[in-house]
Write an enzyme that holds these catalytic residues in place. Structure first.
Site, PDB file in Angstrom:
ATOM      1  N   SER A  86      13.853  -9.450  -7.444  1.00 61.10           N
ATOM      2  CA  SER A  86      12.674  -8.581  -7.381  1.00 61.10           C
ATOM      3  C   SER A  86      11.749  -8.751  -8.572  1.00 61.10           C
ATOM      4  O   SER A  86      10.749  -8.043  -8.683  1.00 61.10           O
ATOM      5  CB  SER A  86      13.125  -7.119  -7.276  1.00 61.10           C
ATOM      6  N   THR A 204      11.450  -3.126  -9.770  1.00 57.24           N
ATOM      7  CA  THR A 204      10.671  -3.680 -10.888  1.00 57.24           C
ATOM      8  C   THR A 204      11.382  -3.485 -12.209  1.00 57.24           C
ATOM      9  O   THR A 204      12.107  -2.513 -12.368  1.00 57.24           O
ATOM     10  CB  THR A 204       9.334  -2.901 -10.947  1.00 57.24           C
ATOM     11  N   THR A 222       7.124  -7.646 -11.886  1.00 58.07           N
ATOM     12  CA  THR A 222       7.787  -7.544 -10.580  1.00 58.07           C
ATOM     13  C   THR A 222       7.285  -8.633  -9.625  1.00 58.07           C
ATOM     14  O   THR A 222       6.205  -9.190  -9.821  1.00 58.07           O
ATOM     15  CB  THR A 222       7.464  -6.163  -9.938  1.00 58.07           C
ATOM     16  N   ARG A 232      -1.054  -8.183  -1.177  1.00 58.70           N
ATOM     17  CA  ARG A 232      -0.705  -6.804  -1.523  1.00 58.70           C
ATOM     18  C   ARG A 232      -0.300  -6.723  -3.008  1.00 58.70           C
ATOM     19  O   ARG A 232       0.477  -7.520  -3.512  1.00 58.70           O
ATOM     20  CB  ARG A 232       0.462  -6.340  -0.656  1.00 58.70           C
ATOM     21  N   VAL A 233      -0.846  -5.750  -3.687  1.00 59.92           N
ATOM     22  CA  VAL A 233      -0.476  -5.502  -5.082  1.00 59.92           C
ATOM     23  C   VAL A 233      -0.009  -4.056  -5.185  1.00 59.92           C
ATOM     24  O   VAL A 233      -0.642  -3.154  -4.635  1.00 59.92           O
ATOM     25  CB  VAL A 233      -1.683  -5.744  -6.022  1.00 59.92           C
ATOM     26  N   GLY A 234       1.092  -3.857  -5.874  1.00 56.18           N
ATOM     27  CA  GLY A 234       1.619  -2.502  -6.036  1.00 56.18           C
ATOM     28  C   GLY A 234       1.158  -1.870  -7.332  1.00 56.18           C
ATOM     29  O   GLY A 234       0.121  -2.237  -7.901  1.00 56.18           O
ATOM     30  N   ASP A 235       1.947  -0.928  -7.818  1.00 55.91           N
ATOM     31  CA  ASP A 235       1.579  -0.201  -9.033  1.00 55.91           C
ATOM     32  C   ASP A 235       1.872  -0.971 -10.315  1.00 55.91           C
ATOM     33  O   ASP A 235       1.255  -0.719 -11.356  1.00 55.91           O
ATOM     34  CB  ASP A 235       2.373   1.110  -9.095  1.00 55.91           C
ATOM     35  N   THR A 255       8.944   2.579 -11.099  1.00 57.12           N
ATOM     36  CA  THR A 255       9.467   1.614 -10.141  1.00 57.12           C
ATOM     37  C   THR A 255       9.559   2.302  -8.783  1.00 57.12           C
ATOM     38  O   THR A 255       9.579   3.525  -8.695  1.00 57.12           O
ATOM     39  CB  THR A 255      10.844   1.074 -10.596  1.00 57.12           C
ATOM     40  N   GLY A 256       9.598   1.508  -7.745  1.00 50.43           N
ATOM     41  CA  GLY A 256       9.669   2.088  -6.413  1.00 50.43           C
ATOM     42  C   GLY A 256       8.427   1.761  -5.613  1.00 50.43           C
ATOM     43  O   GLY A 256       7.724   0.791  -5.919  1.00 50.43           O
ATOM     44  N   GLY A 258       5.108   1.316  -4.774  1.00 49.67           N
ATOM     45  CA  GLY A 258       3.954   1.318  -5.656  1.00 49.67           C
ATOM     46  C   GLY A 258       2.768   2.108  -5.154  1.00 49.67           C
ATOM     47  O   GLY A 258       2.027   2.709  -5.940  1.00 49.67           O
TER      48      GLY A 258
HETATM   49  N1  ASP Z   1       6.716  -0.886  -7.790  1.00 55.08           N
HETATM   50  C1  ASP Z   1       6.841  -2.186  -7.228  1.00 55.08           C
HETATM   51  C2  ASP Z   1       5.771  -2.411  -6.215  1.00 55.08           C
HETATM   52  O1  ASP Z   1       5.388  -1.488  -5.536  1.00 55.08           O
HETATM   53  C3  ASP Z   1       8.150  -2.472  -6.609  1.00 55.08           C
HETATM   54  C4  ASP Z   1       9.335  -1.743  -7.162  1.00 55.08           C
HETATM   55  O2  ASP Z   1       9.366  -1.287  -8.276  1.00 55.08           O
HETATM   56  O3  ASP Z   1      10.317  -1.569  -6.470  1.00 55.08           O
HETATM   57  O4  ASP Z   1       5.360  -3.537  -6.057  1.00 55.08           O
END
Ligand code: ASP
Length: 343
Positions: A86, A204, A222, A232-235, A255-256, A258
């Site tokens: 990841s 992440t 991440t 796609r871009v997360g947080d 994390t999680g 985003g």
């Molecule tokens: N936060 C990250 C994202 O959304 C992924 C993760 O932390 O699990 O890309």
């Protein structure tokens, strides 16, 4: 303080850090994180695999090095680890088979740098740092970020490992996009090996540190959601969402899922709540509650975890679901904790 924790702290000084890394003691099942005053330096990072990253960050911090250097060196460990599917090299690809990486970094002067959807570069965190230090900008994305990295000496590499390619091909059979929750210690077993059959599609590494000069720094990197839509871009590379550092107050990372973190600008929110006097854990909990308030039903089926550190060296975490772990390394402890969670 529990007696096992006290025992661990007593023995910690006598045991080498190498021995501690393989120790059972690292896996504190307790949901209670002691907030005894900690002195700098200290480094904390998301997930149990963060302990390997902390070890490299610590090498910088124990010599009196800068938090910024420590967090960069630390998260590079996760980026280079091909078992970690990841982050960085070996990360799970997007739905078209491209490994696209997101990272950001922030120092004690509100300087920050970020790369989004960067391909072929093993250490996006170092490219993000270079964006911060060598350009007048904060963010570079996609091809532009790659062009900048190559112009600055980074090597173009294939980041798709055999096992990540296999996982992607397996996924293509159903092509069902469903972010799964991170279940306790699922991705790594206690010796750091990959647990059989467990593919987390998000995890992440976010790391924040307080150095011996009482300065903060943070990094977050991440490969994002596994099998995400292209682009796609997360947080994680979004300053204020996946990471925020305010050297007056503290630092936070996330994390999680985003999208949920971006909606509440999670890490910045947590730092601001600490400014108002909340402890790191209380601030992280408030962030989680905001996510729940927005969409209680949805919040039951996803994972988000926040982790924060204040200027006193106190830390705390909180998650939506059980299973979010975080790793701590300071002069007085080296441990993996299970964060408290709402559900
Ligand atoms: N936060 C990250 C994202 O959304 C992924 C993760 O932390 O699990 O890309």
């Amino acid at each position: 303080m529990s007696s096992s924790r006290r025992k661990f702290l007593q023995s910690a000084a006598a045991v080498s850090s190498a021995a501690l890394l393989s120790s059972e003691n690292l896996f504190a099942s307790t949901q209670k994180v002691s907030q005894a005053a900690k002195t700098a330096p200290i480094v904390i990072s998301t997930w149990d695999f963060g302990r390997f990253a902390n070890a490299d960050a610590w090498k910088v911090l124990e010599k009196g090095g800068r938090a910024l250097d420590a967090v960069e060196a630390g998260v590079q460990v996760a980026e280079a680890d091909e078992l970690n599917q990841s982050v960085g090299y070996g990360g799970l690809p997007d739905r078209d088979g491209n490994v696209t990486l997101d990272a950001c970094i922030m120092d004690e002067f509100y300087n920050c740098g970020s790369v989004m959807a960067l391909e072929h570069i093993k250490h996006p965190i170092s490219v993000a740092r270079m964006v911060m230090e060598k350009t007048p900008h904060v963010i570079l994305v996609g091809d532009g970020a790659l062009q900048f990295a190559l112009a600055n000496g980074f090597k173009k590499e294939n980041l798709l490992t055999e096992s990540s390619e296999k996982a992607w091909k397996e996924w293509l059979k159903t092509a069902k996009y469903e972010p799964i929750q991170n279940i306790e210690n699922k991705s790594y077993n206690k010796d750091g090996g990959k647990m059989p059959g467990g593919i987390d599609n998000h995890d992440t590494i976010g790391m924040v540190a307080l150095d011996a000069n009482n300065n903060l720094g943070g990094a977050c990197t991440t490969s994002g959601m596994a099998f995400k839509m292209r682009g796609r871009v997360g947080d994680s590379p979004v300053i204020g969402a996946g990471l925020y550092v305010d050297n007056e107050i503290g630092a936070a990372t996330a994390t999680g899922v985003g999208e949920e973190v971006i909606r509440i600008v999670g890490s910045h929110l947590i730092v601001e709540l600490m400014r108002q006097g909340m402890s790191p854990e209380a601030a992280c909990k408030e962030g989680v509650l905001r996510i729940i308030k927005r969409n209680p039903e949805k919040s039951k089926g996803i994972q988000v975890g926040f982790l924060a550190l204040n200027k006193k060296g106190e830390y705390g975490a909180y998650a939506l679901q059980k299973g979010f772990t975080f790793s701590v390394k300071s002069g007085s402890e080296e441990k993996v904790y299970s964060a408290k969670s709402h559900y």
